[in-house]
Each structure stands twice: as structure tokens, then as C-alpha cells.
Design a protein around this motif. Structure first.
Motif, PDB file in Angstrom:
ATOM      1  N   SER A  48       0.947  -0.996  -0.071  1.00 18.16           N
ATOM      2  CA  SER A  48      -0.089   0.024   0.033  1.00 18.16           C
ATOM      3  C   SER A  48       1.072   1.136   0.034  1.00 18.16           C
ATOM      4  O   SER A  48       1.955   1.278   0.636  1.00 18.16           O
ATOM      5  CB  SER A  48      -0.944  -0.045   1.269  1.00 18.16           C
ATOM      6  N   ARG A  49       0.366   2.210  -0.739  1.00 17.69           N
ATOM      7  CA  ARG A  49       1.083   3.614  -0.556  1.00 17.69           C
ATOM      8  C   ARG A  49       0.030   4.587  -0.363  1.00 17.69           C
ATOM      9  O   ARG A  49      -1.322   4.557  -0.545  1.00 17.69           O
ATOM     10  CB  ARG A  49       1.668   3.684  -1.672  1.00 17.69           C
ATOM     11  N   THR A  50       0.379   5.972   0.290  1.00 18.85           N
ATOM     12  CA  THR A  50      -0.601   6.892   0.663  1.00 18.85           C
ATOM     13  C   THR A  50      -0.102   8.040  -0.361  1.00 18.85           C
ATOM     14  O   THR A  50       0.987   8.474  -0.557  1.00 18.85           O
ATOM     15  CB  THR A  50      -0.464   7.645   1.892  1.00 18.85           C
ATOM     16  N   ASN A  51      -1.184   8.630  -1.367  1.00 15.24           N
ATOM     17  CA  ASN A  51      -0.915   9.575  -2.152  1.00 15.24           C
ATOM     18  C   ASN A  51      -1.601  10.677  -1.613  1.00 15.24           C
ATOM     19  O   ASN A  51      -2.859  10.766  -1.436  1.00 15.24           O
ATOM     20  CB  ASN A  51      -1.659   8.982  -3.737  1.00 15.24           C
ATOM     21  N   VAL A  91       3.506   8.431  -5.971  1.00 15.58           N
ATOM     22  CA  VAL A  91       3.842   7.147  -5.165  1.00 15.58           C
ATOM     23  C   VAL A  91       4.543   6.147  -5.993  1.00 15.58           C
ATOM     24  O   VAL A  91       4.153   5.966  -7.214  1.00 15.58           O
ATOM     25  CB  VAL A  91       2.612   6.818  -4.143  1.00 15.58           C
ATOM     26  N   ASP A  92       5.214   5.443  -5.328  1.00 13.92           N
ATOM     27  CA  ASP A  92       5.861   4.047  -6.368  1.00 13.92           C
ATOM     28  C   ASP A  92       6.072   2.991  -5.482  1.00 13.92           C
ATOM     29  O   ASP A  92       6.211   3.103  -4.216  1.00 13.92           O
ATOM     30  CB  ASP A  92       7.141   4.638  -7.065  1.00 13.92           C
ATOM     31  N   TRP A  93       6.275   1.921  -6.217  1.00 12.14           N
ATOM     32  CA  TRP A  93       6.411   0.395  -5.400  1.00 12.14           C
ATOM     33  C   TRP A  93       7.687  -0.098  -6.091  1.00 12.14           C
ATOM     34  O   TRP A  93       8.073  -1.344  -6.172  1.00 12.14           O
ATOM     35  CB  TRP A  93       5.305  -0.416  -5.987  1.00 12.14           C
TER      36      TRP A  93
END
Length: 288
Positions: free
Chosen positions: A247-250, A255-257
Motif C-alpha cells: 500500500s502507498r498513501t498518495n 507514489v511508487d512501488w
């Protein structure tokens, strides 16, 4: 009419970039000094004109940085202002309260930079900002910001990934765009009234390179007051639960993985909203 979804938000933010002074490095077209007060992610600098009359580099120098957290780094994106279409990105750089540059854009026009991310805190103050186009011969000579270049800690490889990913876009409605260097593919689209668990269209990552997979939002709103959106990246798997890649918070930016390093079909899902129940995003880009 200029298509730029963040301009109105930046003006309303009450955050001002005022020209304080001007200095001109040798062989450069021009430059200016200013400061940043209470910026949040997506705020824009004043615009300047580069007539591409020389080979001077375009850069941004920060001195005296703080946030309402503990300043570590600020992500900046250089854009060229274009009428009647979205402003193209010239790439992203991470400023550790020193010098970053985009070399010579070699493209005449009107430019500005955008605050894309903060590693800590939600507001940025910088006592001195210098936007100097520098001649290549000035490198390492003590020209504004150049002496502080040791503060630029990101490797060329990381910058290449960020640049490829950020220019890359994801068209959720599967309209393909131009392929950025070092990236497999990209798309650009928008989000209209998404609720939680809504999923993007799928894209195929062949894992033919090491480009990072990321999602960029521009022009975000909810039915309340947008603060951030939680995104989850999945790899689609037949006859089994789809595999989570994290998961990422934008915060209405990038945002990237990094590189999932795993070929297959991917998509992202909306997992949370800080405020409101539905999400709108004027422009969405995904690169892989």
C-alpha cells in the motif's frame, strides 16, 4: 485557456513565491532569488522564461529548510507551461536542502517547479530559494547552489527510475501514450467519483526492464476536503487470490512501488480516503 489543474489550488493556498533579488551567473540567461513559506504538496513556483539562447543548466537551490515535521527531503518536478494542453514534465529531483538540476532542457519556453512530495511533515519553508540557469562551465566553481551539490544524494539510477516513472502515465481507460525512456509503457487518464475498493484497469508488466511502477495524481478532490488517498497495488492471478504488492498513501502527487520484478497483470485499488466517500482526480498517470 491553459490546462493546468493545480494552478487554482496553488493560488488559493495563500503561499507566495516573491522575487526578492536577481543574480546572473556567467553565460546564463538569468536567475532569481526568493523564498518558500508554508507550501504544501502541489504548490507551484513563479514562472520564468528560458529562451534556450545558451547551454545553461536549469536548477533549484534550497538553503534553510524546515517543515512542520523534521525536514529530510523535498521532491520537486520541473514543468514547461503549455497552452491548451497539460504542462509536460521535465522530470523529478529530490532536494535535500541543497542543489538539484535538470541539466539543459534544450527547449525554449516558460518553466516552473512544483513541490511533489515531502518525506516528513505536510508544509515546507525555505529561507532562500535560488533558481539559476547555470552554464556547464560553472559546475563546481561556487556558482549559486553548485557548491552545495554534494547534498544531492540520489544516484543517477534512482533519478532515471523516477523520471521514467513520473513521465509515464496510466490511462485507466487504456489510451496509450508515448513511451518514456527506460520504461516499458505508460498511460494517462482521470478518476471520476471512485468509492473504496474501486479498481483501475489492468496493465501488463513484462518485467523487461527495471523501471519503477508508480501512480501520479494531479488535481484531487473528494466530496469533503481531500487530504490523501490510500492505494494498493495488486498482481492479478487466475484461480487464486490476487497478490498484494503493498500500500502507498498518495497526497495528490507521486507514489511508487519501485520495481515489482515480477511479470504479470497489475492494477491498483482505492483502499482508503482521509476525508469523504468519493474521489475525483483530474489527471492520473501510471508508469511501469
Amino acid at each position: 485557456m491553459k490546462v493546468n489543474f493545480q494552478r487554482a489550488a496553488s493560488v488559493m493556498a495563500g503561499v507566495t513565491l516573491l522575487c526578492v533579488a536577481a543574480v546572473t551567473p556567467a553565460h546564463a540567461e538569468g536567475s532569481f532569488n526568493t523564498y518558500i513559506s508554508n507550501w504544501y504538496v502541489s504548490n507551484e513556483s513563479r514562472h520564468w522564461t528560458d529562451s534556450n539562447a545558451d547551454g545553461a543548466w536549469t536548477g533549484v537551490y534550497f538553503e534553510g529548510c524546515s517543515t512542520n515535521g523534521a525536514f529530510n527531503q523535498a521532491g520537486l518536478m520541473l514543468r514547461k507551461a503549455v497552452d491548451w494542453q497539460p504542462d509536460p514534465s521535465k522530470g523529478s529531483r529530490t532536494n535535500y536542502c541543497g542543489w538539484v538540476d535538470w541539466k539543459d532542457p534544450d527547449d525554449a519556453g516558460e518553466y516552473y517547479f512544483v513541490l511533489e512530495s515531502l518525506s516528513s511533515g505536510s508544509r515546507l519553508w525555505v529561507n532562500k530559494v535560488t533558481v539559476p540557469p547555470l552554464a556547464p562551465s560553472d559546475a563546481g566553481t561556487g556558482s549559486p547552489g553548485r557548491a552545495a551539490r554534494s547534498s544531492w544524494k540520489e544516484s543517477n539510477a534512482v533519478l532515471r527510475h523516477r523520471f521514467a516513472g513520473l513521465l509515464a502515465g496510466t490511462l485507466l481507460i487504456s489510451v496509450a501514450g508515448a513511451l518514456p525512456a527506460h520504461a516499458e509503457s505508460e498511460r494517462t487518464s482521470y478518476i471520476n467519483g471512485w468509492v473504496l475498493h474501486k479498481e483501475s484497469s489492468r496493465w501488463n508488466d513484462r518485467n523487461s526492464d527495471s523501471a519503477w511502477t508508480g501512480v501520479y495524481f494531479e488535481g484531487c478532490s473528494t466530496d469533503a476536503d481531500f487530504s490523501y488517498a490510500g492505494l494498493h497495488l495488486y498482481k492479478e492471478v487466475s484461480w487464486s487470490p490476487d497478490i498484494s504488492k503493498g500500500s502507498r498513501t498518495n497526497y495528490c502527487g507521486w507514489v511508487d512501488w519501485k520495481d515489482p520484478d515480477d511479470a504479470g497483470q497489475y492494477y491498483f485499488a482505492l483502499k482508503s480516503l482521509a476525508n469523504g466517500e468519493a474521489l475525483w482526480v483530474n489527471q492520473v498517470r501510471i508508469g511501469w
